[in-house]
Design a protein around this motif. Structure first.
Motif, PDB file in Angstrom:
ATOM      1  N   ALA A   1       0.730  -1.178  -0.055  1.00  0.00           N
ATOM      2  CA  ALA A   1      -0.004   0.049  -0.084  1.00  0.00           C
ATOM      3  C   ALA A   1       0.830   1.109   0.089  1.00  0.00           C
ATOM      4  O   ALA A   1       0.476   2.307  -0.642  1.00  0.00           O
ATOM      5  CB  ALA A   1      -1.208  -0.026   1.209  1.00  0.00           C
ATOM      6  N   HIS A   2       1.866   1.304   0.820  1.00  0.00           N
ATOM      7  CA  HIS A   2       2.519   2.658   0.936  1.00  0.00           C
ATOM      8  C   HIS A   2       3.575   2.733  -0.375  1.00  0.00           C
ATOM      9  O   HIS A   2       3.718   3.744  -0.871  1.00  0.00           O
ATOM     10  CB  HIS A   2       3.704   2.511   1.936  1.00  0.00           C
ATOM     11  CG  HIS A   2       3.043   2.632   3.428  1.00  0.00           C
ATOM     12  ND1 HIS A   2       3.185   3.930   4.246  1.00  0.00           N
ATOM     13  CD2 HIS A   2       1.927   2.042   4.094  1.00  0.00           C
ATOM     14  CE1 HIS A   2       2.404   3.963   5.280  1.00  0.00           C
ATOM     15  NE2 HIS A   2       1.670   2.776   5.137  1.00  0.00           N
ATOM     16  N   THR A   3       4.072   1.517  -0.824  1.00  0.00           N
ATOM     17  CA  THR A   3       4.727   1.621  -2.333  1.00  0.00           C
ATOM     18  C   THR A   3       3.824   2.191  -3.247  1.00  0.00           C
ATOM     19  O   THR A   3       4.406   3.128  -4.057  1.00  0.00           O
ATOM     20  CB  THR A   3       5.130   0.286  -2.744  1.00  0.00           C
ATOM     21  OG1 THR A   3       6.023  -0.335  -1.639  1.00  0.00           O
ATOM     22  CG2 THR A   3       6.044   0.488  -3.962  1.00  0.00           C
ATOM     23  N   ALA A   4       2.604   1.747  -3.435  1.00  0.00           N
ATOM     24  CA  ALA A   4       1.698   2.081  -4.329  1.00  0.00           C
ATOM     25  C   ALA A   4       1.453   3.804  -4.049  1.00  0.00           C
ATOM     26  O   ALA A   4       1.103   4.385  -5.106  1.00  0.00           O
ATOM     27  CB  ALA A   4       0.437   1.424  -4.199  1.00  0.00           C
TER      28      ALA A   4
ATOM     29  N   ALA B   1      -6.001   5.110  -5.403  1.00  0.00           N
ATOM     30  CA  ALA B   1      -5.797   5.775  -4.228  1.00  0.00           C
ATOM     31  C   ALA B   1      -7.028   5.323  -3.217  1.00  0.00           C
ATOM     32  O   ALA B   1      -6.456   5.015  -1.889  1.00  0.00           O
ATOM     33  CB  ALA B   1      -5.757   7.307  -4.287  1.00  0.00           C
ATOM     34  N   VAL B   2      -7.995   5.181  -3.656  1.00  0.00           N
ATOM     35  CA  VAL B   2      -9.138   4.574  -2.602  1.00  0.00           C
ATOM     36  C   VAL B   2      -8.740   3.154  -2.215  1.00  0.00           C
ATOM     37  O   VAL B   2      -9.115   2.786  -1.052  1.00  0.00           O
ATOM     38  CB  VAL B   2     -10.441   4.637  -3.463  1.00  0.00           C
ATOM     39  CG1 VAL B   2     -11.669   3.885  -2.528  1.00  0.00           C
ATOM     40  CG2 VAL B   2     -10.864   6.080  -3.342  1.00  0.00           C
ATOM     41  N   VAL B   3      -8.325   2.334  -3.224  1.00  0.00           N
ATOM     42  CA  VAL B   3      -7.749   1.098  -3.029  1.00  0.00           C
ATOM     43  C   VAL B   3      -6.768   0.959  -1.878  1.00  0.00           C
ATOM     44  O   VAL B   3      -6.544   0.270  -1.131  1.00  0.00           O
ATOM     45  CB  VAL B   3      -7.661   0.141  -4.203  1.00  0.00           C
ATOM     46  CG1 VAL B   3      -6.846  -1.226  -3.745  1.00  0.00           C
ATOM     47  CG2 VAL B   3      -8.693   0.044  -5.217  1.00  0.00           C
ATOM     48  N   VAL B   4      -5.907   2.012  -1.941  1.00  0.00           N
ATOM     49  CA  VAL B   4      -4.726   1.865  -1.114  1.00  0.00           C
ATOM     50  C   VAL B   4      -5.356   2.226   0.230  1.00  0.00           C
ATOM     51  O   VAL B   4      -4.768   1.563   1.307  1.00  0.00           O
ATOM     52  CB  VAL B   4      -3.893   3.155  -1.480  1.00  0.00           C
ATOM     53  CG1 VAL B   4      -2.445   3.355  -0.282  1.00  0.00           C
ATOM     54  CG2 VAL B   4      -2.969   2.620  -2.782  1.00  0.00           C
ATOM     55  N   VAL B   5      -5.954   3.225   0.410  1.00  0.00           N
ATOM     56  CA  VAL B   5      -6.824   3.567   1.750  1.00  0.00           C
ATOM     57  C   VAL B   5      -7.456   2.374   2.389  1.00  0.00           C
ATOM     58  O   VAL B   5      -7.319   2.026   3.408  1.00  0.00           O
ATOM     59  CB  VAL B   5      -7.664   4.910   1.743  1.00  0.00           C
ATOM     60  CG1 VAL B   5      -8.267   5.194   3.018  1.00  0.00           C
ATOM     61  CG2 VAL B   5      -6.660   6.173   1.157  1.00  0.00           C
TER      62      VAL B   5
ATOM     63  N   ALA C   1       2.115  -2.799  -8.601  1.00  0.00           N
ATOM     64  CA  ALA C   1       2.377  -2.837 -10.235  1.00  0.00           C
ATOM     65  C   ALA C   1       1.400  -2.032 -10.847  1.00  0.00           C
ATOM     66  O   ALA C   1       1.637  -1.338 -11.723  1.00  0.00           O
ATOM     67  CB  ALA C   1       2.283  -4.217 -10.447  1.00  0.00           C
ATOM     68  N   THR C   2       0.261  -1.825 -10.435  1.00  0.00           N
ATOM     69  CA  THR C   2      -0.724  -1.212 -11.063  1.00  0.00           C
ATOM     70  C   THR C   2      -0.284   0.284 -10.785  1.00  0.00           C
ATOM     71  O   THR C   2      -0.691   1.255 -12.000  1.00  0.00           O
ATOM     72  CB  THR C   2      -2.175  -1.436 -10.295  1.00  0.00           C
ATOM     73  OG1 THR C   2      -2.664  -2.852 -10.727  1.00  0.00           O
ATOM     74  CG2 THR C   2      -3.229  -0.489 -10.972  1.00  0.00           C
ATOM     75  N   ALA C   3       0.039   0.779  -9.778  1.00  0.00           N
ATOM     76  CA  ALA C   3       0.488   2.101  -9.497  1.00  0.00           C
ATOM     77  C   ALA C   3       1.662   2.394 -10.424  1.00  0.00           C
ATOM     78  O   ALA C   3       1.622   3.567 -10.838  1.00  0.00           O
ATOM     79  CB  ALA C   3       0.748   2.261  -7.917  1.00  0.00           C
ATOM     80  N   LEU C   4       2.564   1.472 -10.224  1.00  0.00           N
ATOM     81  CA  LEU C   4       3.681   1.851 -11.355  1.00  0.00           C
ATOM     82  C   LEU C   4       3.263   1.924 -12.804  1.00  0.00           C
ATOM     83  O   LEU C   4       3.807   2.856 -13.416  1.00  0.00           O
ATOM     84  CB  LEU C   4       4.643   0.845 -11.291  1.00  0.00           C
ATOM     85  CG  LEU C   4       6.015   0.960 -11.816  1.00  0.00           C
ATOM     86  CD1 LEU C   4       6.743   2.072 -11.453  1.00  0.00           C
ATOM     87  CD2 LEU C   4       6.969  -0.327 -11.805  1.00  0.00           C
TER      88      LEU C   4
END
Length: 831
Positions: free
Chosen positions: A285-288, A329-333, A360-363
């Motif tokens: 989560a923090h990496t994303a 971002a919502v998924v991360v939270v 991977a998705t965030a990257l």
């Protein structure tokens, strides 16, 4: 820690082992065992158990140790203060501090939802720190360098290395979007580095699986059934304080026909020292979140330009990227909020789909945003500050709101079960979380301020007349409140200084009376009384931290409001006001910018010195000894938890030795070693715990850990610990600024645990036995005190006689016949 040459020996009782655990700062096995000839019995270069060479094969000759214990030393110093690369952990200090806030939850009764909410709020504060760090690097690389300086001919003239980015050169990189895409590699690399360090340190430190079946655990497996919060809940979803009940220890579900049960305390739960699943989820989560922060900076700048262009179709890719960014971002939270620590079992599973797909998705979104920003836009010119400068205000406002909500939650929890010894009436966690945010602000603001000063030459960023506009105004406002905060701190510091001098004067006649009829020496009396008075300063830390955190919260809120309303730096906002107000604003801004930059430079230089200097590296190691005892439950990029290696080490060693020899064991811990010892005892099977004596000295178990971490080391858990071990003795001195009494009262036939205060120094002046002045030992050399050897021998004498080890091929009934009782049926003796 040197063992006196003449010490009383235990009066028989069979084989016995004294397992020594050193404290902060590390110690060599040679010093711990008082013998230059030592051998490693088990372990590796990172942490190991040592013995004297003459005692290496003590198990083969038990008759030689019928009247004395076998000394062993567990050395764990390389877990925290080993090679020079660990000095770089200083840059992770805000992450370590916010992780401590998670474990400072007040002890309470019930309120499971509030306990889970507390953990969620701390994890959200930790997430904002990751976003803040990434945003600060984006500010330096994207805004100050690629957008402002590379787009200014005057700045490029001073910084020739940016010439290939200059619009005057008409090169491929001269367009603002391409400059931003290139500069985004810097924060991307930082996020990747944090991910790598977190993953690598987990493999080296926290991948040690706790014992699932220690050599003596089979007979009491049912006695240590998993307890605690269920899957998906925080560790504190059920009260971590053990509930006293007769006989059995389970997860709270007694078998039919059995009596009441004893629920294990939190630190005795099977999965407490194995947070693999949570750390992996938080790391993803923090990496994303870091990648998404860079994506937002790129997408916002390019999308704002495209929205203002004539063709609206050009803004569609940016809108799509922003929508995908919002969903991610919502998924991360959701990932951060949805699951806390699960300690009721050793959870070895991993959410592989989540931990691989989310970063991977965030990257992927980041790469797409780089391509989108680098698309040719011939008419795009970079002016002013990079679009999206509201980021720091939003982060600061979110942090203030979360800390306030955390304080309300902590107050509700503490009010249900208040205790006078709890630091700051249960508000220690919110105060420490506020300090973490303040440290993050100083570090990130310091980087931005110093880089802006460097790029702008002689001009002051934000005041006009320079080559670049400078960093966001909020950073200047936050820097300006630092001198005000330091000025406010002078008052409590002065009060503490006066109180310490007054206390030393009041203690002077007490010191002289304790040594009987002696010739008074005013210098010697002042020395001893002064050491005692300064040792009491530790008890004043809670209200001092409360003042700092409260002032930081109020001043930080004022900085947010001032920057939002004025939109200018303090010096500019005060233009036209009274001359006094204007001069104060200018002074605060200039001095604050200098101080915040100095703070960051000190971090860097201290880390560099520690990399080269072993003594400085050892000092930093002491900081980590205290700060990284707790698992990474809130921030995955915090320095690794050494206890997730040390506690299983000690548990295995104690269990294996008692199972092989059936003998007695004294677990002897100094300072932080006493905390490790207590944690290891909680993890032992019931039968083994009742065959262990605990000897602690210079222990911060109650004075620091009990007050700041009441849910895990408060009055309830420590009282339960004294019942679970066969006997316990705690030695302390009034001159010790760290150790103190554990405040476990006498109960039934069990005497009070504490023995002290020990006399320090041993002699007031010169005597026949002490012809030279005796030093004031304070926190060190407890073993030099004659009472230490006497108390150790008494503990060994009170332990039950050795149990005949179970031989291969014996049935359980035959083993019970040899022992004369069921394993674990021995009731603890007097403590």
């Amino acid at each position: 820690m040197e063992v006196p040459s003449e010490t009383p020996d235990p009066h028989g009782g069979g084989a016995a082992l004294e397992l020594l655990v050193h404290g902060v700062g590390g110690a060599t096995p040679q010093k711990m065992l008082d013998d230059p000839r030592t051998v490693r019995i088990t372990g590796d270069e990172t942490a190991a158990v040592y013995r004297r060479r003459d005692d290496a094969e003590a198990e083969r000759y038990p008759e030689r140790y019928a009247d004395r214990p076998v000394p062993e030393a567990y050395c764990w110093s390389n877990l925290t203060s080993g090679n020079g690369s660990r000095a770089l952990w200083l840059l992770l200090l805000p992450f370590m501090v916010v992780n401590l806030a998670h474990w400072m939850r007040p002890a309470t009764k019930g309120l499971a939802k509030s306990q889970r909410l507390y953990g969620v709020l701390v994890r959200l504060v930790a997430l904002t720190l990751t976003v803040l760090l990434t945003a600060a690097v984006c500010e330096v690389a994207l805004d100050l360098t690629a957008w402002q300086c590379a787009g200014s001919a005057d700045c490029v003239a001073e910084q020739s290395w940016l010439g290939f980015l200059s619009p005057e050169g008409h090169g491929w990189w001269s367009q603002p979007g391409r400059r931003l895409a290139l500069a985004s590699l810097v924060p991307t690399a930082l996020v990747g580095l944090l991910w790598y360090l977190s993953n690598r340190t987990w493999s080296a430190y926290e991948a040690q699986r706790p014992p699932t079946d220690t050599p003596s655990a089979s007979a009491s497996a049912s006695a240590d059934a998993p307890t605690g919060a269920g899957a998906g809940a925080d560790a504190g979803a059920t009260s971590p304080t053990a509930t006293t009940a007769p006989a059995t220890e389970t997860d709270g579900r007694p078998a039919p026909g059995e009596g009441p049960v004893r629920i294990r305390p939190a630190m005795g739960r099977p999965g407490f020292w194995y947070g693999r699943r949570l750390v992996a989820r938080l790391r993803a989560a923090h990496t994303a979140a870091g990648f998404l922060t860079v994506t937002a900076a790129l997408t916002t700048a390019a999308s704002e330009h495209d929205s203002g262009s004539a063709g609206m179709s050009s803004a569609v890719p940016g809108r799509l990227l922003q929508a995908a960014l919002l969903v991610c971002a919502v998924v991360v939270v959701w990932v951060v909020c949805s699951r806390g620590r699960s300690e009721r079992r050793r959870d070895g599973t991993l959410d592989r789909m989540l931990i691989s797909r989310l970063p991977a998705t965030a990257l992927t979104l980041l790469v797409l945003s780089m391509v989108y920003a680098a698309w040719s836009r011939p008419g795009w010119v970079s002016t002013g500050v990079l679009p999206g400068d509201m980021t720091f205000r939003v982060i600061a406002l979110a942090q203030v709101s979360l800390v306030v909500a955390l304080a309300v939650t902590a107050h509700v929890l503490h009010r249900r079960a208040p205790h006078a010894r709890t630091a700051m009436r249960g508000l220690g966690g919110p105060a420490v979380a506020m300090l973490a945010c303040g440290l993050g602000g100083v570090m990130t603001g310091g980087v931005a301020q110093r880089v802006a000063d460097w790029l702008d030459g002689d001009a002051t960023p934000g005041m006009g007349g320079g080559a670049i506009p400078g960093p966001p105004v909020l950073l200047s406002w936050q820097a300006s409140v630092i001198p005000v905060l330091l000025a406010l701190l002078l008052v409590p510091v002065a009060v503490l200084a006066v109180r310490t001098v007054r206390t030393a004067r009041e203690l002077a006649p007490v010191v002289e009376s304790e040594y009987g009829k002696v010739t008074a020496d005013s210098i010697r009396t002042r020395q001893v009384a002064g050491v005692r008075a300064r040792a009491l300063l530790t008890d004043a830390v809670p209200w001092l931290i409360g003042l700092i955190s409260g002032a930081a919260l109020l001043l930080g809120s004022a900085a947010i409001v001032g920057s939002w309303l004025s939109g200018e730096v303090p010096g500019q906002a005060a233009k036209g006001a009274e001359s006094f107000v204007e001069s104060v604003a200018d002074t605060a801004q200039a001095l604050g910018s200098w101080l915040v930059g100095l703070g960051f430079i000190l971090f860097v230089t201290w880390g560099r010195r520690a990399y080269r200097d072993a003594s400085a590296r050892r000092t930093i190691g002491i900081l980590w000894d205290v700060g990284t005892f707790w698992p990474r439950a809130a921030h995955p990029f915090a320095p690794p938890c050494y206890a997730e290696r040390a506690v299983p080490d000690l548990t295995w060693r104690i269990s294996s030795w008692t199972a092989r020899t059936g003998g007695r064991l004294v677990l002897s811990g100094h300072s932080q070693g006493s905390v490790l010892a207590a944690a290891a005892v909680w993890q032992l099977p019931a039968a083994t715990r009742h065959r262990v004596a605990l000897l602690t000295y210079g222990s911060p178990l109650e004075r620091l850990y009990g007050r700041w971490f009441p849910a895990y080391f408060g009055a309830g858990p420590l009282s339960d610990l004294s019942r679970e071990v066969h006997c316990w003795r705690n030695l302390w001195r009034a001159t010790d600024p760290i150790g103190g009494p554990v405040r476990v009262p006498a109960e039934g036939d069990r005497p009070e645990v504490d023995r002290g205060p020990l006399k320090d120094p041993l002699a007031y002046g010169r005597t026949g036995l002490h012809p030279l002045p005796e030093p004031v030992l304070g926190h060190s050399d407890y073993q030099a005190d004659p009472d230490f050897a006497r108390e150790r021998a008494a503990l060994l004498d009170r332990l039950p006689p050795p149990v005949v080890p179970r031989q291969r091929g014996e049935r359980g009934g035959e083993r019970r016949d040899r022992q004369g009782s069921e394993p674990g049926s021995e009731r603890p003796g007097s403590g």
